[in-house]
Design an enzyme around this catalytic site. Structure first.
Site, PDB file in Angstrom:
ATOM      1  N   PHE A  34      44.142  38.561  40.119  1.00 33.16           N
ATOM      2  CA  PHE A  34      43.089  38.048  40.999  1.00 33.16           C
ATOM      3  C   PHE A  34      41.779  38.074  40.215  1.00 33.16           C
ATOM      4  O   PHE A  34      41.351  39.117  39.741  1.00 33.16           O
ATOM      5  CB  PHE A  34      42.950  38.903  42.263  1.00 33.16           C
ATOM      6  CG  PHE A  34      41.894  38.376  43.208  1.00 33.16           C
ATOM      7  CD1 PHE A  34      42.245  37.525  44.253  1.00 33.16           C
ATOM      8  CD2 PHE A  34      40.561  38.718  43.051  1.00 33.16           C
ATOM      9  CE1 PHE A  34      41.275  37.020  45.114  1.00 33.16           C
ATOM     10  CE2 PHE A  34      39.591  38.228  43.903  1.00 33.16           C
ATOM     11  CZ  PHE A  34      39.939  37.370  44.941  1.00 33.16           C
ATOM     12  N   ASP A  62      38.925  41.588  32.769  1.00 33.61           N
ATOM     13  CA  ASP A  62      38.298  41.561  34.087  1.00 33.61           C
ATOM     14  C   ASP A  62      38.271  42.984  34.645  1.00 33.61           C
ATOM     15  O   ASP A  62      39.286  43.497  35.112  1.00 33.61           O
ATOM     16  CB  ASP A  62      39.086  40.630  35.007  1.00 33.61           C
ATOM     17  CG  ASP A  62      38.518  40.535  36.419  1.00 33.61           C
ATOM     18  OD1 ASP A  62      37.678  41.396  36.786  1.00 33.61           O
ATOM     19  OD2 ASP A  62      38.917  39.626  37.164  1.00 33.61           O
ATOM     20  N   LYS A  64      31.201  44.796  41.736  1.00 36.83           N
ATOM     21  CA  LYS A  64      31.565  45.864  42.663  1.00 36.83           C
ATOM     22  C   LYS A  64      30.795  47.161  42.419  1.00 36.83           C
ATOM     23  O   LYS A  64      29.597  47.223  42.678  1.00 36.83           O
ATOM     24  CB  LYS A  64      33.076  46.076  42.654  1.00 36.83           C
ATOM     25  CG  LYS A  64      33.839  44.895  43.270  1.00 36.83           C
ATOM     26  CD  LYS A  64      35.291  45.199  43.464  1.00 36.83           C
ATOM     27  CE  LYS A  64      36.056  44.017  44.051  1.00 36.83           C
ATOM     28  NZ  LYS A  64      35.810  43.804  45.479  1.00 36.83           N
ATOM     29  N   THR A 102      20.214  29.907  39.557  1.00 35.49           N
ATOM     30  CA  THR A 102      18.875  30.274  40.019  1.00 35.49           C
ATOM     31  C   THR A 102      18.611  31.765  39.851  1.00 35.49           C
ATOM     32  O   THR A 102      17.627  32.181  39.247  1.00 35.49           O
ATOM     33  CB  THR A 102      18.680  29.874  41.489  1.00 35.49           C
ATOM     34  OG1 THR A 102      18.802  28.453  41.606  1.00 35.49           O
ATOM     35  CG2 THR A 102      17.301  30.299  41.982  1.00 35.49           C
TER      36      THR A 102
END
Length: 500
Positions: free
Chosen positions: A217, A326, A357, A381
């Site tokens: 994931f 990851d 997280k 941004t």
């Protein structure tokens, strides 16, 4: 004076913690690394089933505005402290899921409250800049005080983002640009490339791919979703990309009883990785990078050996692929090391590493050679939020001051030992207990039993999370101690004994 600018609930919380800070702290014991525990409760306190009447009322209200069917219950964060989450019905629960593994040092930690009370920090929380063009004066300094103090080996560059998905999405782009620059060499960008990229065609948009693993994931944006293979509901109805998907090892437990079988399984998966790289090269879809989690955190808490990852790193290097680790869910200390990949024992563990997280902010580290060669290539941004870097710096200070990495190791051993004991006593309900630090899990016979156990635990005052098809995962905060583990194990033992 700064409190005048804050809403009343937050102001009350700040004032409450100010009294705690002024009064001093009690410690659990002199041997407990001078732990501040005033902000933690002494146990669960349940008043209703969960969700209770007020939560159900709010769920109905929210569902009229958006699909709120995923909501478990509504929370009272002003009353939540330490390892305990309080809901709007007054139920106080030991939280072993911690907002999907994203609360590093507990709810309303006094050190973070104190940070908010300091007037010089007020502007950082109020004025959110477009960091790519108008950063504050101290932005580089704050990056050095926060993220760069925990930079992985070999990675001197860091880019902040707002979440895990945009961290991985931009990490993919970074790898693709690096790979194309390798191919291009000293040649400049051609007119054809500039024109064809505007209509989504090669050579301006080269047909590159990222290799990922089944069960992984990596997020829900378009590129990330092409590398996410944990649950069908995440991907259904969304167009995707023809990128290679390798099998991830399915280890047998106990590990010491299946050494040969697990070695063969890992070798099979690594062979498939190399075969896919070659296959896609022949299809003119070059594998520019490989993405992998140190522990597959959504797809079932799937582990592989340190040797598997060392060999995978070598395969990436052999074929010229960028290697992206990851650590969105495994980073920040929960495995007993700040980064889970440190367990692999490599001097050159990765080219790019993504985080979010527990790190308070999203983003990714990368090697110097992966640095974009022009402005606006990795850009949006916000590019993160300076207030999160400020919070992270204090989180890192607390982790070091209270030796929370050692705590994660020790508390994790207590938790896993207890889970193994429950597995021996209730083998019809629990199997494959596994973990590193407090990053633990076990399997249930099926998803129906798993989901029922999660609900029963919640109504007894413990918040747990599901993972994969039939696993329960533990994602406590870094201030989760041995006594919290024993408290959970006692509650869950009773649940299993009465389970029907």
């Amino acid at each position: 004076m700064a409190l005048m600018f804050l809403n009343r609930p937050l102001a009350c919380l700040l004032q409450q913690n100010a009294r705690i800070l002024a009064a001093g702290h009690r410690g659990i014991s002199q041997a407990a690394a001078k732990i501040d525990v005033e902000f933690d409760y002494d146990g669960p306190l349940m008043k209703t089933e969960v969700p209770g009447p007020r939560s159900r009322e709010l769920m109905k209200e929210l569902n009229g505005i958006q699909n709120a069917e995923a909501v478990h219950f509504f929370c009272n964060y002003e009353e939540s402290r330490g390892n305990y989450l309080v809901d709007v019905d007054g139920n106080r629960m030991l939280d072993l899921y911690s907002q999907i593994s994203s609360i590093p040092i507990g709810y309303s930690h006094p050190s973070l409250i104190k940070l908010l009370q300091q007037p010089q920090n007020l502007s950082t929380f109020v004025n959110r800049p477009a960091l790519g063009i108008l950063p504050p004066e101290n932005f580089a300094e704050k990056l050095r005080e926060s993220l760069l103090t925990v930079a992985p080996k070999g990675m001197s560059q860091v880019v902040t983002m707002s979440c895990g998905s945009c961290s991985n999405e931009n990490a993919f782009k970074t790898i693709f640009m690096w790979y194309r620059n390798k191919e291009r060499g000293r040649d400049s960008v051609t007119k054809e490339e500039l024109e064809t990229c505007m209509i989504n065609q090669p050579p301006g948009c080269p047909d590159y791919s990222m290799l990922s693993f089944m069960g992984g994931f990596h997020g829900r944006t378009m590129g990330c979703l092409a590398t996410t293979h944990s649950k069908a509901i995440h991907k259904l109805d969304i167009p995707s990309l023809d990128w290679p998907i390798a099998p991830f090892p399915k280890l047998k437990y106990p590990l010491d009883e299946f050494v040969k079988e697990n070695e063969q399984e890992e070798a099979r998966c690594l062979e498939e990785v190399e075969d896919l790289i070659v296959k896609y090269r022949k299809k003119k879809k070059m594998v520019a990078g490989i993405i992998v989690e140190p522990i597959q955190s959504e797809g079932g808490d799937n582990h592989a050996s340190d040797d598997f990852f060392r060999k995978l790193r070598n395969i990436a290097r052999k074929h010229g692929c960028g290697f992206l680790v990851d650590e969105v869910q495994t980073g920040g200390g929960c495995t007993g090391k700040f980064w889970a990949h440190e367990h692999w024992g490599l001097d050159d563990p990765a080219d790019v590493l993504s985080f979010s997280k527990k790190m308070m902010t999203g983003g990714f580290f990368h090697k110097e050679e992966f640095r974009p060669n022009a402005p606006y290539r990795i850009f949006n941004t916000w590019l993160g939020d300076p207030s999160k870097n400020l919070l992270l710096a204090e989180v890192i200070n607390v982790i070091r001051r209270e030796d929370l990495l050692s705590n994660a190791t020790h508390a994790g051993k207590v938790l896993l030992a207890g889970l193994l004991d429950l597995q021996n006593r209730y083998p019809h309900l629990i199997s494959r207990a596994r973990g590193r630090g407090t990053f633990c899990s076990f399997d249930n016979p099926n998803d129906a039993i798993r989901n029922k156990l999660i609900v029963l635990a919640r109504n007894k005052g413990v918040v747990l999370g599901g993972s994969g098809d039939r696993s329960i995962r533990f994602r406590p905060t870094l201030v989760f101690r041995d006594h919290h583990a024993h408290l959970f194990l006692n509650i869950f033992s009773d649940i299993l004994a009465d389970f029907k």
